[in-house]
Write a protein that holds these residues in place. Sequence first.
Motif, PDB file in Angstrom:
ATOM      1  N   GLU A   1      68.327 -94.597 -17.581  1.00 39.21           N
ATOM      2  CA  GLU A   1      68.988 -93.002 -17.744  1.00 39.21           C
ATOM      3  C   GLU A   1      68.115 -92.270 -18.647  1.00 39.21           C
ATOM      4  O   GLU A   1      68.169 -90.409 -17.837  1.00 39.21           O
ATOM      5  N   GLN A   2      66.922 -92.406 -19.473  1.00 40.64           N
ATOM      6  CA  GLN A   2      66.413 -91.295 -20.230  1.00 40.64           C
ATOM      7  C   GLN A   2      65.502 -92.300 -20.014  1.00 40.64           C
ATOM      8  O   GLN A   2      65.633 -93.196 -20.193  1.00 40.64           O
ATOM      9  N   VAL A   3      64.276 -91.492 -19.706  1.00 42.90           N
ATOM     10  CA  VAL A   3      62.158 -91.755 -20.467  1.00 42.90           C
ATOM     11  C   VAL A   3      62.288 -91.123 -20.821  1.00 42.90           C
ATOM     12  O   VAL A   3      62.432 -89.671 -20.171  1.00 42.90           O
ATOM     13  N   ARG A   4      61.008 -91.493 -21.742  1.00 43.97           N
ATOM     14  CA  ARG A   4      59.934 -90.936 -22.375  1.00 43.97           C
ATOM     15  C   ARG A   4      59.076 -90.873 -21.045  1.00 43.97           C
ATOM     16  O   ARG A   4      58.747 -92.532 -21.434  1.00 43.97           O
ATOM     17  N   LEU A   5      58.085 -89.753 -21.216  1.00 50.27           N
ATOM     18  CA  LEU A   5      56.747 -90.379 -20.204  1.00 50.27           C
ATOM     19  C   LEU A   5      56.033 -89.243 -21.140  1.00 50.27           C
ATOM     20  O   LEU A   5      55.987 -88.202 -21.499  1.00 50.27           O
ATOM     21  N   VAL A   6      53.620 -89.582 -21.068  1.00 44.89           N
ATOM     22  CA  VAL A   6      53.387 -88.845 -21.528  1.00 44.89           C
ATOM     23  C   VAL A   6      52.555 -88.531 -19.272  1.00 44.89           C
ATOM     24  O   VAL A   6      52.145 -89.663 -19.756  1.00 44.89           O
ATOM     25  N   LEU A   7      52.226 -86.879 -19.429  1.00 42.34           N
ATOM     26  CA  LEU A   7      52.277 -87.403 -18.505  1.00 42.34           C
ATOM     27  C   LEU A   7      50.724 -86.213 -18.690  1.00 42.34           C
ATOM     28  O   LEU A   7      50.417 -85.807 -19.422  1.00 42.34           O
ATOM     29  N   ASP A   8      49.561 -86.818 -18.203  1.00 46.22           N
ATOM     30  CA  ASP A   8      48.619 -85.717 -17.426  1.00 46.22           C
ATOM     31  C   ASP A   8      48.028 -86.021 -16.447  1.00 46.22           C
ATOM     32  O   ASP A   8      47.247 -86.326 -15.856  1.00 46.22           O
ATOM     33  N   ALA A   9      48.108 -84.221 -16.086  1.00 47.76           N
ATOM     34  CA  ALA A   9      48.251 -83.987 -14.990  1.00 47.76           C
ATOM     35  C   ALA A   9      46.709 -83.261 -14.515  1.00 47.76           C
ATOM     36  O   ALA A   9      46.999 -81.793 -13.953  1.00 47.76           O
ATOM     37  N   GLY A  10      46.060 -83.262 -15.327  1.00 47.38           N
ATOM     38  CA  GLY A  10      44.791 -82.167 -15.238  1.00 47.38           C
ATOM     39  C   GLY A  10      45.791 -80.516 -15.987  1.00 47.38           C
ATOM     40  O   GLY A  10      45.682 -80.427 -17.225  1.00 47.38           O
TER      41      GLY A  10
ATOM     42  N   LEU B   1      64.030 -95.024 -22.834  1.00 46.27           N
ATOM     43  CA  LEU B   1      64.896 -95.012 -24.243  1.00 46.27           C
ATOM     44  C   LEU B   1      66.598 -95.093 -24.109  1.00 46.27           C
ATOM     45  O   LEU B   1      67.690 -95.385 -24.627  1.00 46.27           O
ATOM     46  N   ALA B   2      67.281 -94.989 -22.437  1.00 44.25           N
ATOM     47  CA  ALA B   2      68.791 -95.695 -22.249  1.00 44.25           C
ATOM     48  C   ALA B   2      68.545 -96.027 -21.191  1.00 44.25           C
ATOM     49  O   ALA B   2      67.829 -95.181 -19.873  1.00 44.25           O
ATOM     50  N   THR B   3      69.927 -96.615 -21.066  1.00 40.08           N
ATOM     51  CA  THR B   3      70.347 -97.436 -19.072  1.00 40.08           C
ATOM     52  C   THR B   3      71.783 -97.212 -18.807  1.00 40.08           C
ATOM     53  O   THR B   3      72.338 -97.555 -20.183  1.00 40.08           O
ATOM     54  N   ASP B   4      71.626 -97.467 -17.563  1.00 39.47           N
ATOM     55  CA  ASP B   4      73.474 -97.217 -17.317  1.00 39.47           C
ATOM     56  C   ASP B   4      73.450 -99.157 -17.570  1.00 39.47           C
ATOM     57  O   ASP B   4      73.218 -99.647 -17.818  1.00 39.47           O
ATOM     58  N   ASP B   5      75.138 -99.121 -17.465  1.00 39.85           N
ATOM     59  CA  ASP B   5      75.620 -99.969 -16.743  1.00 39.85           C
ATOM     60  C   ASP B   5      75.139-100.773 -15.869  1.00 39.85           C
ATOM     61  O   ASP B   5      75.562-101.999 -16.125  1.00 39.85           O
ATOM     62  N   GLN B   6      74.072-100.111 -14.829  1.00 40.02           N
ATOM     63  CA  GLN B   6      74.389-101.111 -13.622  1.00 40.02           C
ATOM     64  C   GLN B   6      72.241-101.741 -14.495  1.00 40.02           C
ATOM     65  O   GLN B   6      71.713-101.982 -13.909  1.00 40.02           O
TER      66      GLN B   6
ATOM     67  N   GLU C   1      49.552 -89.503 -13.580  1.00 37.49           N
ATOM     68  CA  GLU C   1      49.208 -88.477 -14.394  1.00 37.49           C
ATOM     69  C   GLU C   1      50.225 -89.466 -14.826  1.00 37.49           C
ATOM     70  O   GLU C   1      49.817 -89.196 -16.256  1.00 37.49           O
ATOM     71  N   VAL C   2      51.344 -90.540 -14.853  1.00 37.81           N
ATOM     72  CA  VAL C   2      52.090 -91.101 -16.352  1.00 37.81           C
ATOM     73  C   VAL C   2      50.558 -91.545 -16.668  1.00 37.81           C
ATOM     74  O   VAL C   2      50.492 -93.200 -17.208  1.00 37.81           O
ATOM     75  N   LYS C   3      50.650 -92.031 -18.406  1.00 37.33           N
ATOM     76  CA  LYS C   3      50.010 -92.736 -19.176  1.00 37.33           C
ATOM     77  C   LYS C   3      51.284 -93.172 -20.111  1.00 37.33           C
ATOM     78  O   LYS C   3      50.559 -94.393 -19.995  1.00 37.33           O
ATOM     79  N   GLU C   4      52.219 -93.154 -20.731  1.00 38.03           N
ATOM     80  CA  GLU C   4      52.652 -94.148 -20.729  1.00 38.03           C
ATOM     81  C   GLU C   4      54.273 -93.509 -20.284  1.00 38.03           C
ATOM     82  O   GLU C   4      54.936 -92.265 -19.975  1.00 38.03           O
ATOM     83  N   ALA C   5      55.324 -94.608 -20.883  1.00 42.60           N
ATOM     84  CA  ALA C   5      56.467 -94.055 -19.727  1.00 42.60           C
ATOM     85  C   ALA C   5      57.319 -95.613 -20.972  1.00 42.60           C
ATOM     86  O   ALA C   5      56.903 -96.736 -20.774  1.00 42.60           O
TER      87      ALA C   5
ATOM     88  N   VAL D   1      59.930-100.849  -7.131  1.00 42.67           N
ATOM     89  CA  VAL D   1      59.191 -99.656  -7.923  1.00 42.67           C
ATOM     90  C   VAL D   1      59.552 -98.532  -8.413  1.00 42.67           C
ATOM     91  O   VAL D   1      58.589 -98.321 -10.357  1.00 42.67           O
ATOM     92  N   ILE D   2      59.412 -97.719  -7.700  1.00 36.76           N
ATOM     93  CA  ILE D   2      60.595 -96.237  -8.564  1.00 36.76           C
ATOM     94  C   ILE D   2      60.601 -96.581  -9.741  1.00 36.76           C
ATOM     95  O   ILE D   2      60.847 -96.250 -10.989  1.00 36.76           O
ATOM     96  N   ALA D   3      61.669 -97.681 -10.304  1.00 42.82           N
ATOM     97  CA  ALA D   3      62.668 -98.263 -11.463  1.00 42.82           C
ATOM     98  C   ALA D   3      61.931 -98.762 -12.208  1.00 42.82           C
ATOM     99  O   ALA D   3      62.394 -98.630 -13.424  1.00 42.82           O
ATOM    100  N   ASP D   4      60.959 -99.200 -11.668  1.00 37.96           N
ATOM    101  CA  ASP D   4      60.203-100.272 -12.822  1.00 37.96           C
ATOM    102  C   ASP D   4      59.408 -98.883 -13.694  1.00 37.96           C
ATOM    103  O   ASP D   4      58.356 -99.100 -13.631  1.00 37.96           O
ATOM    104  N   PHE D   5      59.815 -98.341 -14.854  1.00 37.12           N
ATOM    105  CA  PHE D   5      59.081 -96.877 -15.286  1.00 37.12           C
ATOM    106  C   PHE D   5      58.123 -97.511 -16.014  1.00 37.12           C
ATOM    107  O   PHE D   5      56.870 -97.307 -16.543  1.00 37.12           O
ATOM    108  N   ALA D   6      58.315 -99.070 -16.923  1.00 33.24           N
ATOM    109  CA  ALA D   6      57.586 -99.345 -17.430  1.00 33.24           C
ATOM    110  C   ALA D   6      55.621 -99.926 -17.165  1.00 33.24           C
ATOM    111  O   ALA D   6      54.858 -99.870 -17.307  1.00 33.24           O
TER     112      ALA D   6
END
Length: 148
Positions: free
Chosen positions: A50-59, A41-46, A34-38, A21-26
């Motif tokens: 490795e890189q994730v763009r997040l749109v955050l709204d935490a007040g 952008l890049a993944t490792d060989d597994q 707080e995360v409105k979009e995820a 569940v932690i690894a399922d960014f989508a």
Amino acid sequence: MAEHTSSSITIDAPPAEVMAVIADFARYPEWTGEVKEADVLATDDQGRAEQVRLVLDAGAIKDDHTLAYTWHGADQVRWTLVKSQMLRELDGSYTLADLGEGRTEVTYQLTVDVKIPMLGMIKRKAEKVIIDRALAGLKKRVESKPGA
């Protein structure tokens, strides 16, 4: 070094289910609050992010940022800030401990620093809110999945 905030929760599921569940960014917008979009952008060989763009709204903290993720075995993921509109630092980790009997202790550690002046007390409160909501959301998400 900046101060960090940390909290733990026990989830009634084995570590592999929690980490899935932690690894399922989508799906973060469905349970983190707080995360409105995820977007990965890049993944490792597994195939792990490795890189994730997040749109955050935490007040008090609203941002569009990119994080770099480092996976340490099957029981820990760490992240650091790559770029951000309003954050100077956003470092954190999830660490899982197998408690046996299908239970996992999840510890979430977070350090946030913003570019705009903000009292340390307010930053710690924002960190605590982010952590507590994320852990509660993670617990609810994992425990409501079929098989958990």
